[in-house]
Design a protein around this motif. Structure first.
Motif, PDB file in Angstrom:
ATOM      1  N   ASP A   1       0.981 -14.827 -61.133  1.00 26.70           N
ATOM      2  CA  ASP A   1       0.692 -16.131 -61.735  1.00 26.70           C
ATOM      3  C   ASP A   1      -0.721 -16.571 -61.408  1.00 26.70           C
ATOM      4  N   ILE A   2      -1.226 -17.470 -62.257  1.00 27.95           N
ATOM      5  CA  ILE A   2      -2.505 -18.153 -62.039  1.00 27.95           C
ATOM      6  C   ILE A   2      -2.257 -19.640 -62.242  1.00 27.95           C
ATOM      7  N   LEU A   3      -2.679 -20.443 -61.277  1.00 26.10           N
ATOM      8  CA  LEU A   3      -2.611 -21.891 -61.407  1.00 26.10           C
ATOM      9  C   LEU A   3      -4.012 -22.466 -61.277  1.00 26.10           C
TER      10      LEU A   3
ATOM     11  N   SER B   1      -2.868 -36.142 -64.505  1.00 17.28           N
ATOM     12  CA  SER B   1      -1.526 -35.763 -64.928  1.00 17.28           C
ATOM     13  C   SER B   1      -1.581 -34.347 -65.487  1.00 17.28           C
ATOM     14  N   GLY B   2      -0.445 -33.664 -65.452  1.00 12.63           N
ATOM     15  CA  GLY B   2      -0.396 -32.308 -65.998  1.00 12.63           C
ATOM     16  C   GLY B   2      -0.993 -31.262 -65.091  1.00 12.63           C
ATOM     17  N   ASN B   3      -1.175 -31.587 -63.821  1.00  9.71           N
ATOM     18  CA  ASN B   3      -1.715 -30.630 -62.865  1.00  9.71           C
ATOM     19  C   ASN B   3      -0.621 -30.157 -61.927  1.00  9.71           C
ATOM     20  N   PRO B   4      -0.703 -28.883 -61.503  1.00 10.49           N
ATOM     21  CA  PRO B   4      -1.634 -27.862 -62.005  1.00 10.49           C
ATOM     22  C   PRO B   4      -1.138 -27.297 -63.335  1.00 10.49           C
ATOM     23  N   HIS B   5      -1.983 -26.480 -63.966  1.00  9.95           N
ATOM     24  CA  HIS B   5      -1.571 -25.865 -65.228  1.00  9.95           C
ATOM     25  C   HIS B   5      -1.913 -24.389 -65.225  1.00  9.95           C
TER      26      HIS B   5
ATOM     27  N   VAL C   1     -11.021 -16.961 -72.108  1.00 10.80           N
ATOM     28  CA  VAL C   1     -12.370 -17.346 -71.716  1.00 10.80           C
ATOM     29  C   VAL C   1     -12.534 -18.833 -72.001  1.00 10.80           C
ATOM     30  N   MET C   2     -12.936 -19.587 -70.997  1.00  7.07           N
ATOM     31  CA  MET C   2     -13.148 -21.019 -71.158  1.00  7.07           C
ATOM     32  C   MET C   2     -14.612 -21.319 -70.864  1.00  7.07           C
ATOM     33  N   ASN C   3     -15.331 -21.665 -71.909  1.00  7.87           N
ATOM     34  CA  ASN C   3     -16.754 -21.953 -71.796  1.00  7.87           C
ATOM     35  C   ASN C   3     -16.926 -23.446 -71.525  1.00  7.87           C
ATOM     36  N   ARG C   4     -17.353 -23.796 -70.311  1.00  6.26           N
ATOM     37  CA  ARG C   4     -17.451 -25.205 -69.937  1.00  6.26           C
ATOM     38  C   ARG C   4     -18.724 -25.821 -70.501  1.00  6.26           C
ATOM     39  N   ARG C   5     -18.556 -26.895 -71.247  1.00 12.51           N
ATOM     40  CA  ARG C   5     -19.715 -27.597 -71.788  1.00 12.51           C
ATOM     41  C   ARG C   5     -20.361 -28.475 -70.727  1.00 12.51           C
ATOM     42  N   SER C   6     -19.558 -28.947 -69.800  1.00 12.48           N
ATOM     43  CA  SER C   6     -20.124 -29.693 -68.667  1.00 12.48           C
ATOM     44  C   SER C   6     -20.067 -28.790 -67.449  1.00 12.48           C
ATOM     45  N   ASN C   7     -20.809 -29.122 -66.443  1.00  4.90           N
ATOM     46  CA  ASN C   7     -20.825 -28.282 -65.252  1.00  4.90           C
ATOM     47  C   ASN C   7     -19.829 -28.803 -64.218  1.00  4.90           C
ATOM     48  N   SER C   8     -18.637 -29.149 -64.685  1.00  8.02           N
ATOM     49  CA  SER C   8     -17.589 -29.645 -63.811  1.00  8.02           C
ATOM     50  C   SER C   8     -16.489 -28.595 -63.705  1.00  8.02           C
ATOM     51  N   PRO C   9     -16.455 -27.831 -62.620  1.00  5.48           N
ATOM     52  CA  PRO C   9     -15.485 -26.744 -62.497  1.00  5.48           C
ATOM     53  C   PRO C   9     -14.118 -27.254 -62.074  1.00  5.48           C
ATOM     54  N   PRO C  10     -13.101 -26.408 -62.117  1.00  8.32           N
ATOM     55  CA  PRO C  10     -11.800 -26.789 -61.576  1.00  8.32           C
ATOM     56  C   PRO C  10     -11.911 -27.085 -60.087  1.00  8.32           C
ATOM     57  N   SER C  11     -10.953 -27.836 -59.567  1.00  6.81           N
ATOM     58  CA  SER C  11     -10.951 -28.134 -58.138  1.00  6.81           C
ATOM     59  C   SER C  11     -10.398 -26.979 -57.322  1.00  6.81           C
ATOM     60  N   LEU C  12      -9.513 -26.178 -57.927  1.00  4.45           N
ATOM     61  CA  LEU C  12      -8.909 -25.050 -57.216  1.00  4.45           C
ATOM     62  C   LEU C  12      -8.354 -24.058 -58.217  1.00  4.45           C
TER      63      LEU C  12
ATOM     64  N   ALA D   1       2.693 -26.331 -54.219  1.00  6.96           N
ATOM     65  CA  ALA D   1       1.988 -25.610 -53.157  1.00  6.96           C
ATOM     66  C   ALA D   1       0.490 -25.532 -53.445  1.00  6.96           C
ATOM     67  N   ALA D   2       0.119 -25.357 -54.719  1.00  3.03           N
ATOM     68  CA  ALA D   2      -1.300 -25.292 -55.080  1.00  3.03           C
ATOM     69  C   ALA D   2      -1.994 -26.622 -54.792  1.00  3.03           C
ATOM     70  N   VAL D   3      -1.335 -27.722 -55.151  1.00  2.00           N
ATOM     71  CA  VAL D   3      -1.898 -29.048 -54.890  1.00  2.00           C
ATOM     72  C   VAL D   3      -1.971 -29.302 -53.385  1.00  2.00           C
ATOM     73  N   ASP D   4      -0.947 -28.870 -52.648  1.00  4.83           N
ATOM     74  CA  ASP D   4      -0.938 -29.055 -51.195  1.00  4.83           C
ATOM     75  C   ASP D   4      -2.112 -28.318 -50.545  1.00  4.83           C
TER      76      ASP D   4
END
Length: 322
Positions: free
Chosen positions: A178-180, A188-192, A235-246, A267-270
């Motif tokens: 899996d990938i989270l 809301s809707g985290n993680p995905h 592939v997710m091309n980010r238009r802003s330079n704001s990456p995922p938190s984890l 567990a991922a959020v923890d």
């Protein structure tokens, strides 16, 4: 005076522990992981891969197969990212073609070549084959890749420090695991999950880098070109330079250690909250013990996890890869 820039630089930590059931049975750890990073003044790139060697008797070299899979995956993710910079045309189109079309075919080809080389140096002995049942022995003799069968779960995270260059994420998977992705603990809707469910993995059956599959075990048969078409890639091309938190990558031993999907996702959020509250060093120091507990009280399987978190830095961070 040289101007210092505050940029996102990826830190990673990956650990693998031998499953409690494997300790009891004397089996080796059949999981593997690899991390490869490249940090410069213009960008920060990290590739993480976790691989799960199949535990069946006929896959008696799957620990080698998973090691080769993880190593090749991170090398080729980084190489493909570097190649994409020199291509002309739309950034979106180049990235999608390089990662979604070329990369799976290259991974399968290089993995098969690496297996061939390992087998050339370490031929199957009569003892190896004698331990197999007639059906399993026939499968291995018909297709030697079967003995090395492995899944692969991988991600590449590229953060550009220049406005003229795209920042992007690549997620790649064949088989279970899996990938989270956690964007923000308060959203809301985290993680995905960045990838759709795999229609070729169900019950105890999963898609594999090994070409031979149990007849009728998969919903869609393997193509003549092998498992490359069964890779799920995004592939997710980010238009802003704001990456995922984890980003959390796991073999199925960790997923199956939880009784519910919600428990696994929490567990991922923890982990992110522990990092935010107690520091990155706590993740590095405690991750292995968390995985040992998950295996002992949950699945009993080998458990492997890779974590990537972006930090705002003005200097290159140390990368935990052991």
């Amino acid at each position: 005076m040289t101007e210092q820039k505050t940029t996102h630089v990826w830190r990673s930590c990956a650990r693998s522990v031998r499953g409690a059931s494997h300790v009891r049975s004397g089996k080796p750890n059949q999981d593997s992981f690899q991390v490869k990073s490249s940090n410069s003044s213009s960008s920060s790139t990290i590739a993480i891969a976790v691989a799960d060697g199949h535990g069946s008797h006929k896959c008696f070299r799957s620990d080698v197969g998973s090691e080769l899979a993880a190593l090749i995956a991170v090398e080729q993710l980084v190489e493909t990212s570097q190649e994409a910079k020199s291509e002309t045309g739309s950034t979106d189109q180049v990235l999608r073609f390089k990662f979604e079309i070329e990369l799976p075919q290259r991974l399968v080809r290089l993995w098969q070549q690496a297996v061939d080389e390992h087998l050339r140096k370490n031929p199957f002995s009569e003892l190896d084959l004698a331990s197999l049942t007639g059906k399993d022995r026939t499968a291995v003799e018909a297709d030697h890749y079967t003995a090395y069968g492995s899944t692969i779960v991988a991600a590449l995270l590229h953060s550009s420090h220049a406005l003229s260059e795209a920042s992007y994420e690549v997620y790649l998977q064949l088989g279970d695991g899996d990938i989270l992705v956690v964007r923000d603990v308060h959203e809301s809707g985290n993680p995905h999950r960045p990838l759709p469910p795999d229609e070729n993995s169900f019950a105890n059956e999963t898609a594999s880098l090994s070409r031979q599959q149990k007849p009728g075990s998969l919903k869609r048969p393997q193509s003549a070109s092998g498992p490359a078409p069964d890779f799920r890639v995004r592939v997710m091309n980010r238009r802003s330079n704001s990456p995922p938190s984890l980003i959390l990558l796991t073999t199925d031993g960790y997923v199956n250690a939880f009784s519910t999907t919600a428990g696994f996702e929490k567990a991922a959020v923890d982990i992110l909250e522990i990092c935010n509250n107690e520091g990155w060093s706590t993740i590095e120091e405690q991750l292995a013990s968390w995985l040992e507990e998950a295996s002992a009280t949950g699945s009993g399987d080998d458990v492997t996890v890779g974590i990537a978190i972006p930090f705002l830095e003005t200097t290159t961070p140390n990368i935990c890869t052991n």
